[in-house]
Design a protein around this motif. Structure first.
Motif, mmCIF file in Angstrom:
data_model
loop_
_atom_site.group_PDB
_atom_site.id
_atom_site.type_symbol
_atom_site.label_atom_id
_atom_site.label_comp_id
_atom_site.label_asym_id
_atom_site.label_seq_id
_atom_site.Cartn_x
_atom_site.Cartn_y
_atom_site.Cartn_z
ATOM 1 N N ASN A 43 23.772 12.956 -17.012
ATOM 2 C CA ASN A 43 24.862 12.001 -16.807
ATOM 3 C C ASN A 43 24.377 10.567 -16.633
ATOM 4 O OD1 ASN A 43 26.504 14.170 -16.933
ATOM 5 N ND2 ASN A 43 27.165 14.143 -14.814
ATOM 6 N N VAL A 44 23.089 10.380 -16.419
ATOM 7 C CA VAL A 44 22.517 9.038 -16.255
ATOM 8 C C VAL A 44 21.587 8.706 -17.413
ATOM 9 C CG1 VAL A 44 21.183 7.508 -14.745
ATOM 10 C CG2 VAL A 44 22.696 9.233 -13.736
ATOM 11 N N GLY A 45 20.759 9.659 -17.793
ATOM 12 C CA GLY A 45 19.844 9.458 -18.911
ATOM 13 C C GLY A 45 18.495 8.913 -18.487
ATOM 14 N N VAL A 46 17.783 8.344 -19.457
ATOM 15 C CA VAL A 46 16.441 7.796 -19.231
ATOM 16 C C VAL A 46 16.547 6.295 -18.992
ATOM 17 C CG1 VAL A 46 14.140 7.476 -20.225
ATOM 18 C CG2 VAL A 46 15.414 9.582 -20.683
ATOM 19 N N ARG A 47 15.884 5.825 -17.940
ATOM 20 C CA ARG A 47 15.951 4.402 -17.603
ATOM 21 C C ARG A 47 14.592 3.869 -17.175
ATOM 22 N NH1 ARG A 47 21.706 3.753 -14.298
ATOM 23 N NH2 ARG A 47 23.043 4.481 -16.017
ATOM 24 N N TRP A 48 14.451 2.548 -17.278
ATOM 25 C CA TRP A 48 13.215 1.897 -16.871
ATOM 26 C C TRP A 48 13.076 1.892 -15.349
ATOM 27 C CZ3 TRP A 48 9.274 0.882 -19.879
ATOM 28 C CH2 TRP A 48 9.479 0.656 -21.251
ATOM 29 N N GLN A 49 11.837 2.053 -14.902
ATOM 30 C CA GLN A 49 11.505 2.014 -13.480
ATOM 31 C C GLN A 49 10.191 1.246 -13.267
ATOM 32 O OE1 GLN A 49 13.244 4.191 -10.566
ATOM 33 N NE2 GLN A 49 14.588 3.147 -12.005
ATOM 34 N N SER A 50 10.055 0.685 -12.077
ATOM 35 C CA SER A 50 8.799 0.036 -11.683
ATOM 36 C C SER A 50 8.540 0.333 -10.212
ATOM 37 C CB SER A 50 8.878 -1.482 -11.889
ATOM 38 O OG SER A 50 8.854 -1.812 -13.254
ATOM 39 N N GLY A 51 7.280 0.267 -9.810
ATOM 40 C CA GLY A 51 6.911 0.522 -8.431
ATOM 41 C C GLY A 51 7.482 -0.534 -7.494
ATOM 42 N N CYS A 52 7.937 -0.106 -6.313
ATOM 43 C CA CYS A 52 8.481 -1.017 -5.308
ATOM 44 C C CYS A 52 8.040 -0.585 -3.918
ATOM 45 C CB CYS A 52 10.008 -1.035 -5.356
ATOM 46 S SG CYS A 52 10.698 -1.851 -6.804
ATOM 47 N N GLU B 286 0.831 -1.207 0.000
ATOM 48 C CA GLU B 286 0.000 0.000 0.000
ATOM 49 C C GLU B 286 0.864 1.254 0.000
ATOM 50 O OE1 GLU B 286 -4.120 -1.324 2.286
ATOM 51 O OE2 GLU B 286 -2.517 -0.362 3.448
ATOM 52 N N HIS B 287 0.354 2.285 -0.658
ATOM 53 C CA HIS B 287 1.008 3.587 -0.610
ATOM 54 C C HIS B 287 -0.047 4.670 -0.795
ATOM 55 C CE1 HIS B 287 0.972 4.699 -4.990
ATOM 56 N NE2 HIS B 287 0.688 3.417 -5.078
ATOM 57 N N MET B 288 0.288 5.889 -0.370
ATOM 58 C CA MET B 288 -0.620 7.020 -0.516
ATOM 59 C C MET B 288 -0.576 7.546 -1.945
ATOM 60 S SD MET B 288 -2.229 7.748 2.315
ATOM 61 C CE MET B 288 -2.710 9.448 2.019
ATOM 62 N N ASN B 289 -1.744 7.703 -2.563
ATOM 63 C CA ASN B 289 -1.844 8.268 -3.900
ATOM 64 C C ASN B 289 -3.062 9.177 -3.949
ATOM 65 O OD1 ASN B 289 -1.239 8.747 -6.594
ATOM 66 N ND2 ASN B 289 -2.481 7.026 -7.315
ATOM 67 N N ASN B 290 -2.817 10.478 -4.106
ATOM 68 C CA ASN B 290 -3.891 11.486 -4.127
ATOM 69 C C ASN B 290 -4.787 11.394 -2.898
ATOM 70 O OD1 ASN B 290 -3.119 12.578 -6.659
ATOM 71 N ND2 ASN B 290 -4.144 10.883 -7.705
ATOM 72 N N GLY B 291 -4.138 11.196 -1.753
ATOM 73 C CA GLY B 291 -4.872 11.214 -0.490
ATOM 74 C C GLY B 291 -5.546 9.916 -0.111
ATOM 75 N N GLU B 292 -5.430 8.897 -0.948
ATOM 76 C CA GLU B 292 -6.066 7.604 -0.663
ATOM 77 C C GLU B 292 -5.018 6.493 -0.630
ATOM 78 O OE1 GLU B 292 -9.253 7.256 -0.018
ATOM 79 O OE2 GLU B 292 -9.872 9.314 -0.513
ATOM 80 N N LEU B 293 -5.272 5.493 0.197
ATOM 81 C CA LEU B 293 -4.399 4.323 0.204
ATOM 82 C C LEU B 293 -4.673 3.491 -1.039
ATOM 83 C CD1 LEU B 293 -4.259 2.945 3.871
ATOM 84 C CD2 LEU B 293 -2.363 3.818 2.489
ATOM 85 N N VAL C 6 -3.412 0.110 -3.492
ATOM 86 C CA VAL C 6 -2.653 -1.134 -3.550
ATOM 87 C C VAL C 6 -1.891 -1.183 -4.869
ATOM 88 C CG1 VAL C 6 -2.762 -3.649 -3.594
ATOM 89 C CG2 VAL C 6 -4.277 -2.365 -2.074
ATOM 90 N N ALA C 7 -0.596 -1.438 -4.777
ATOM 91 C CA ALA C 7 0.241 -1.602 -5.960
ATOM 92 C C ALA C 7 0.991 -2.924 -5.829
ATOM 93 C CB ALA C 7 1.208 -0.434 -6.089
ATOM 94 N N TYR C 8 1.726 -3.297 -6.874
ATOM 95 C CA TYR C 8 2.460 -4.557 -6.878
ATOM 96 C C TYR C 8 3.916 -4.302 -7.242
ATOM 97 C CZ TYR C 8 -2.106 -6.748 -6.593
ATOM 98 O OH TYR C 8 -3.351 -7.127 -6.178
#
Length: 389
Positions: free
Chosen positions: A227-236, A203-210, A212-214
């Motif tokens: 110096n780093v550029g654009v890279r892939w990211q995912s929720g953790c 769970e995390h806060m998003n726009n004032g509401e809890l 659920v993410a994965y």
């Protein structure tokens, strides 16, 4: 701790992070290091390396101000006799680097309380870090300092947010993103941690509401600076998702992301995370060693530059919208040092008696300026951009 010697026991002292931290700790005056772990042979091998390095350094301008012998021993945190074995050693401080922490309890920390030993760890597991304060009452009674999460998160991340939150009348959103360099050695414990998290709900806060993410889903591309550029990211999942809303109660959104530099590795773990989310597998722990070997095989590709991006949004002191991006850049593969620099700072503060007794997460225990002072010896620096909207 007596004024002539502070004995520091490093649990997991020859592991990926432990061996780097040991090289820093032995440079603290009047410090005696005890390298411990399950494998005494590996502990002794690392001791020999440290002694050779120290002998070379002793003749340089950076001469070490002490020459206390390094000790080694076999010490297994899951051994029933762990507390009794710890009592025989009697270190002043125990530093716990033997991760991952996702499935650990507080056995080590409780043994430290029982034996009147200060405690620090590098945990980044949300439940472990956020519930650590249950040990606070007993730690205070024994006048001991017990600190968890003395790493990138929440140690460094909270120092950054604390510094720049002063620019806001109301801080509404904080987003963290981490991308490590591909040309670095990944410790098995770090890969184990990823495999235990991938596909699991949090769970995390998003726009004032809890919400659920994965873990390791919601793929997206993120810019980490030139110096780093654009890279892939995912929720953790991360301790910050729980700790920050308690500290900054007007926060409505807190997110944490992580990713690999190589898109191939990132896509593979994203794909595998669906097996956990769908219930086909309970976790990816059986794939941990193959994934570590694959990462090593692909280590020749990519770069040796890693980065951290912390995005803050809210209203400034004149109540106008303010958008800030803090970017940390670690060159030459030195992003491996980022998680242990907070640990080093906390250990020094315990030695200097700068921290009050109690058990707590590493939130606001050092400033960003203090971090910069020791990060300067590596190619680690940061930039800041801000925009008034």
């Amino acid at each position: 701790m007596n004024s002539q010697r502070c004995r520091i026991l490093l649990l997991g002292g020859y592991g990926h992070f432990g061996e780097k931290l040991s090289r820093m700790l032995i440079n603290i005056p009047h410090t005696q290091l005890i390298i411990s772990g399950r494998n005494l042979e590996q502990a002794n091998a690392h001791k020999e390396k440290l002694e050779k390095e120290r002998a070379c350094t002793a003749g340089s301008k950076n001469k070490i101000s002490h020459n206390l012998p390094i000790e080694t021993l076999r010490l297994d945190r899951v051994d029933e006799q762990f507390s009794a074995n710890l009592a025989k050693i009697q270190p002043d401080i125990l530093v716990h680097c033997a991760g991952p922490f996702q499935q650990q309890d507080y056995t080590v920390a409780k043994a430290c309380i029982d034996n009147n030993i200060h405690y620090v760890d590098i945990a980044d597991a949300r439940k472990y870090v956020s519930q650590f304060s249950i040990l606070d009452k007993e730690a205070k009674r024994k006048k001991l300092v017990l600190i968890t999460g003395a790493g990138t998160t929440p140690g460094l991340s909270s120092a950054v947010v604390d510094k720049y939150a002063l620019n806001f009348s109301t801080l509404r959103m904080v987003e963290f993103s981490i991308s490590s360099a591909n040309k670095i050695k990944r410790g098995q414990a770090s890969v184990d941690s990823l495999c235990l998290q991938a596909g699991k709900p949090f769970e995390h806060m998003n726009n004032g509401e809890l919400e659920v993410a994965y873990s390791w889903q919601k793929r997206h591309r993120e810019y980490f600076g030139d110096n780093v550029g654009v890279r892939w990211q995912s929720g953790c999942d991360a301790p910050d998702l729980e700790l920050l809303p308690l500290r900054y109660q007007k926060l409505s959104t807190v997110k944490f992301h992580s990713g690999f530099e190589l898109g191939l590795l990132h896509f593979l773990l994203w794909k595998l995370s669906w097996f956990v989310r769908s219930g086909i597998a309970s976790d990816l722990s059986k794939l941990s060693k193959p994934l570590e070997k694959l990462g090593t095989l692909l280590g020749q590709f990519g770069t040796s530059v890693g980065g951290i991006n912390i995005h803050l949004y809210g209203t400034d002191l004149e109540y106008q919208p303010l958008d800030m991006h803090w970017n940390l850049i670690a060159e030459s593969g030195h992003d491996e040092y980022i998680p242990i620099l907070p640990t080093y700072l906390v250990v020094k503060k315990i030695i200097n008696q700068e921290l009050s007794p109690g058990a707590r997460a590493c939130v606001s225990l050092f400033t960003l300026e203090e971090f910069d002072d020791i990060a300067d010896q590596w190619n680690i620096y940061h930039t800041l951009s801000e925009r008034h909207m």
